[in-house]
Design a protein around this motif. Structure first.
Motif, PDB file in Angstrom:
ATOM      1  N   TRP A 152      -0.982   6.220  -5.032  1.00 53.77           N
ATOM      2  CA  TRP A 152      -1.854   5.543  -6.121  1.00 53.77           C
ATOM      3  C   TRP A 152      -2.700   4.385  -5.271  1.00 53.77           C
ATOM      4  O   TRP A 152      -4.235   4.599  -4.730  1.00 53.77           O
ATOM      5  CB  TRP A 152      -2.371   5.198  -7.638  1.00 53.77           C
ATOM      6  CG  TRP A 152      -1.539   4.255  -8.320  1.00 53.77           C
ATOM      7  CD1 TRP A 152      -0.607   3.338  -8.140  1.00 53.77           C
ATOM      8  CD2 TRP A 152      -3.001   2.725  -7.856  1.00 53.77           C
ATOM      9  NE1 TRP A 152      -0.693   2.244  -8.876  1.00 53.77           N
ATOM     10  CE2 TRP A 152      -2.064   2.239  -8.081  1.00 53.77           C
ATOM     11  CE3 TRP A 152      -4.079   2.355  -7.218  1.00 53.77           C
ATOM     12  CZ2 TRP A 152      -2.272   0.318  -8.509  1.00 53.77           C
ATOM     13  CZ3 TRP A 152      -4.580   1.339  -7.604  1.00 53.77           C
ATOM     14  CH2 TRP A 152      -4.136  -0.098  -8.192  1.00 53.77           C
TER      15      TRP A 152
ATOM     16  N   VAL B 207     -10.198   4.299   4.180  1.00 50.81           N
ATOM     17  CA  VAL B 207      -9.896   5.086   5.775  1.00 50.81           C
ATOM     18  C   VAL B 207     -11.147   6.084   6.216  1.00 50.81           C
ATOM     19  O   VAL B 207     -12.215   6.087   7.039  1.00 50.81           O
ATOM     20  CB  VAL B 207      -8.637   5.320   6.233  1.00 50.81           C
ATOM     21  CG1 VAL B 207      -8.909   5.393   7.702  1.00 50.81           C
ATOM     22  CG2 VAL B 207      -8.035   3.601   5.961  1.00 50.81           C
ATOM     23  N   ILE B 208     -11.164   6.919   5.004  1.00 47.11           N
ATOM     24  CA  ILE B 208     -11.773   7.865   5.768  1.00 47.11           C
ATOM     25  C   ILE B 208     -13.625   7.724   5.466  1.00 47.11           C
ATOM     26  O   ILE B 208     -14.003   8.136   6.107  1.00 47.11           O
ATOM     27  CB  ILE B 208     -11.651   9.664   5.084  1.00 47.11           C
ATOM     28  CG1 ILE B 208     -10.596   9.968   5.285  1.00 47.11           C
ATOM     29  CG2 ILE B 208     -13.298  10.690   5.246  1.00 47.11           C
ATOM     30  CD1 ILE B 208      -9.261  10.790   4.176  1.00 47.11           C
TER      31      ILE B 208
ATOM     32  N   ALA C 280      -1.700   4.155  -2.335  1.00 45.50           N
ATOM     33  CA  ALA C 280      -2.152   4.853  -0.617  1.00 45.50           C
ATOM     34  C   ALA C 280      -2.817   5.623  -0.910  1.00 45.50           C
ATOM     35  O   ALA C 280      -3.622   6.406   0.090  1.00 45.50           O
ATOM     36  CB  ALA C 280      -0.948   5.314  -0.795  1.00 45.50           C
ATOM     37  N   SER C 281      -3.161   6.355  -1.731  1.00 44.56           N
ATOM     38  CA  SER C 281      -4.530   7.617  -2.206  1.00 44.56           C
ATOM     39  C   SER C 281      -5.482   6.243  -2.038  1.00 44.56           C
ATOM     40  O   SER C 281      -6.744   7.206  -1.276  1.00 44.56           O
ATOM     41  CB  SER C 281      -4.329   8.294  -3.262  1.00 44.56           C
ATOM     42  OG  SER C 281      -3.193   9.191  -3.499  1.00 44.56           O
TER      43      SER C 281
ATOM     44  N   ILE D  54       0.625  -1.239  -0.461  1.00 45.99           N
ATOM     45  CA  ILE D  54      -0.019  -0.054   0.478  1.00 45.99           C
ATOM     46  C   ILE D  54       0.929   1.228  -0.353  1.00 45.99           C
ATOM     47  O   ILE D  54       0.824   2.323  -0.771  1.00 45.99           O
ATOM     48  CB  ILE D  54      -1.072   0.214   1.016  1.00 45.99           C
ATOM     49  CG1 ILE D  54      -2.058  -1.060   1.403  1.00 45.99           C
ATOM     50  CG2 ILE D  54      -2.185   0.735   1.419  1.00 45.99           C
ATOM     51  CD1 ILE D  54      -2.291  -1.255   1.916  1.00 45.99           C
ATOM     52  N   MET D  55       2.113   0.777   0.514  1.00 49.99           N
ATOM     53  CA  MET D  55       2.841   3.005   0.859  1.00 49.99           C
ATOM     54  C   MET D  55       4.156   2.365   0.063  1.00 49.99           C
ATOM     55  O   MET D  55       4.030   3.717  -0.037  1.00 49.99           O
ATOM     56  CB  MET D  55       3.074   2.296   2.900  1.00 49.99           C
ATOM     57  CG  MET D  55       2.317   2.240   3.469  1.00 49.99           C
ATOM     58  SD  MET D  55       1.633   3.627   3.773  1.00 49.99           S
ATOM     59  CE  MET D  55       2.174   5.238   4.016  1.00 49.99           C
TER      60      MET D  55
ATOM     61  N   PHE E 110      -5.921   4.076  -0.971  1.00 51.32           N
ATOM     62  CA  PHE E 110      -6.394   3.554   1.013  1.00 51.32           C
ATOM     63  C   PHE E 110      -6.746   4.679   2.104  1.00 51.32           C
ATOM     64  O   PHE E 110      -7.799   4.417   2.440  1.00 51.32           O
ATOM     65  CB  PHE E 110      -4.686   2.756   1.509  1.00 51.32           C
ATOM     66  CG  PHE E 110      -5.223   2.309   2.739  1.00 51.32           C
ATOM     67  CD1 PHE E 110      -5.700   0.940   3.084  1.00 51.32           C
ATOM     68  CD2 PHE E 110      -4.839   3.128   3.960  1.00 51.32           C
ATOM     69  CE1 PHE E 110      -5.609   0.460   4.756  1.00 51.32           C
ATOM     70  CE2 PHE E 110      -4.558   3.058   5.219  1.00 51.32           C
ATOM     71  CZ  PHE E 110      -4.642   1.461   5.263  1.00 51.32           C
ATOM     72  N   LEU E 111      -5.837   5.706   2.293  1.00 50.72           N
ATOM     73  CA  LEU E 111      -6.811   6.731   2.365  1.00 50.72           C
ATOM     74  C   LEU E 111      -7.891   7.119   1.929  1.00 50.72           C
ATOM     75  O   LEU E 111      -9.500   7.089   3.340  1.00 50.72           O
ATOM     76  CB  LEU E 111      -5.807   8.351   2.137  1.00 50.72           C
ATOM     77  CG  LEU E 111      -5.864   9.623   2.775  1.00 50.72           C
ATOM     78  CD1 LEU E 111      -5.915   8.981   4.567  1.00 50.72           C
ATOM     79  CD2 LEU E 111      -5.240  10.363   2.434  1.00 50.72           C
ATOM     80  N   VAL E 112      -8.762   7.239   0.482  1.00 55.69           N
ATOM     81  CA  VAL E 112     -10.227   7.159   0.776  1.00 55.69           C
ATOM     82  C   VAL E 112     -10.617   6.228   1.538  1.00 55.69           C
ATOM     83  O   VAL E 112     -12.064   6.900   1.939  1.00 55.69           O
ATOM     84  CB  VAL E 112     -10.294   7.384  -0.450  1.00 55.69           C
ATOM     85  CG1 VAL E 112     -11.895   7.199  -1.219  1.00 55.69           C
ATOM     86  CG2 VAL E 112      -9.783   9.397  -1.208  1.00 55.69           C
TER      87      VAL E 112
ATOM     88  N   GLN F   1     -13.038   1.521  -6.518  1.00 57.88           N
ATOM     89  CA  GLN F   1     -11.991   1.120  -5.559  1.00 57.88           C
ATOM     90  C   GLN F   1     -11.932  -0.270  -5.591  1.00 57.88           C
ATOM     91  O   GLN F   1     -10.357  -0.740  -6.102  1.00 57.88           O
ATOM     92  CB  GLN F   1     -12.282   1.732  -4.373  1.00 57.88           C
ATOM     93  CG  GLN F   1     -12.730   3.059  -3.244  1.00 57.88           C
ATOM     94  CD  GLN F   1     -12.935   3.206  -2.457  1.00 57.88           C
ATOM     95  OE1 GLN F   1     -13.491   2.490  -1.640  1.00 57.88           O
ATOM     96  NE2 GLN F   1     -12.853   4.684  -2.311  1.00 57.88           N
TER      97      GLN F   1
END
Length: 254
Positions: free
Chosen positions: A136, A145-146, A138-139, A131-132, A141-143, A244
């Protein structure tokens, strides 16, 4: 275990049951998403994901009606038994799948000297590194999580919103759940006919649309508005989860 609940004194049982059910259910989703690219062509991933999501919303449309009938006729016992039976039926159907869900993977071999817990931990760490390693992923993944945070807020707020702000009842809550199911079905049908728009663009458009509908629902505090907003929100939110899943399935190694 929910059958053991007979009042506020043992209400804690519901929390334990919900925790265990949620923990187990999170094993199913990732495995299903990872298996789908092995049985569906890459060009059909969006439609396949949309079909799965639509099926889930269809269950959300029919389920509350069936639950209401069972609860009114036979009480909580019928609800719990039917729920458990549905899970058993689902497991039976999964066992009956004969497609190769892990092409070109071989059989997983646990490293020598590693316990199951250690091997699982190492694979989880590898997933985090993947992921890290790419911006893209990571992005996305962040979306996600939010999005989980946002959904958890909505789950907690919706019942007091209906009861205290809208002056509604359990019946109104059931209508709103059914409205979500209807919106998801309409969104799935629309998504399958919307052409080859890039998944990332669909996600961004849907996020803005969901935000706008949420604000309207909070400002215009009425039951009709809540029902319309629930239909619209499920319809426009569908491309988020579908986009996603499609991006990850199409571009991330097995």
């Amino acid at each position: 275990p929910i059958l053991l609940v007979h009042g506020q004194d043992n209400l804690w049982v519901i929390y334990v049951a919900a925790f265990l059910e949620g923990s187990v259910s999170y094993f199913a989703g990732p495995f299903g998403n990872a298996a789908l690219p092995n049985v569906v062509e890459k060009t059909q991933l969006t439609n396949a994901n949309a079909a799965f999501q639509t099926g889930g919303y269809a269950a959300g449309l029919v389920g509350p009606a069936i639950a209401g009938i069972l609860l009114a006729s036979n009480g909580l016992l019928a609800i719990v038994v039917a729920d458990a039976a549905a899970y058993l039926a689902s497991g039976f159907l999964v066992v009956r799948i004969r497609s190769d869900l892990e092409k070109d993977r071989g059989v997983y071999q646990r490293p020598a000297g590693h316990s199951a817990i250690r091997a699982g931990w190492n694979e989880w760490v590898e997933g985090v590194r993947l992921i890290m390693s790419q911006a893209w992923i990571a992005s996305i993944f962040l979306v996600m999580v939010i999005g989980f945070f946002s959904s958890s807020f909505a789950i907690v707020a919706i019942v007091p919103f209906i009861r205290h702000t809208l002056g509604g009842s359990a019946q109104i809550y059931g209508w709103i759940v059914a409205a979500r199911g209807l919106g998801g079905i309409l969104g799935g049908l629309a998504l399958s006919r919307s052409g080859a728009k890039p998944p990332a663009r669909r996600i961004v458009e849907s996020l803005f649309a969901v935000s706008a509908i949420t604000i309207l629902m909070a400002v215009f505090r009425s039951i009709p508005m809540a029902l319309v907003a629930s239909v619209a929100m499920s319809a426009v939110a569908l491309p988020i989860s579908v986009g996603q899943a499609t991006l990850i399935q199409a571009h991330v190694p097995n």
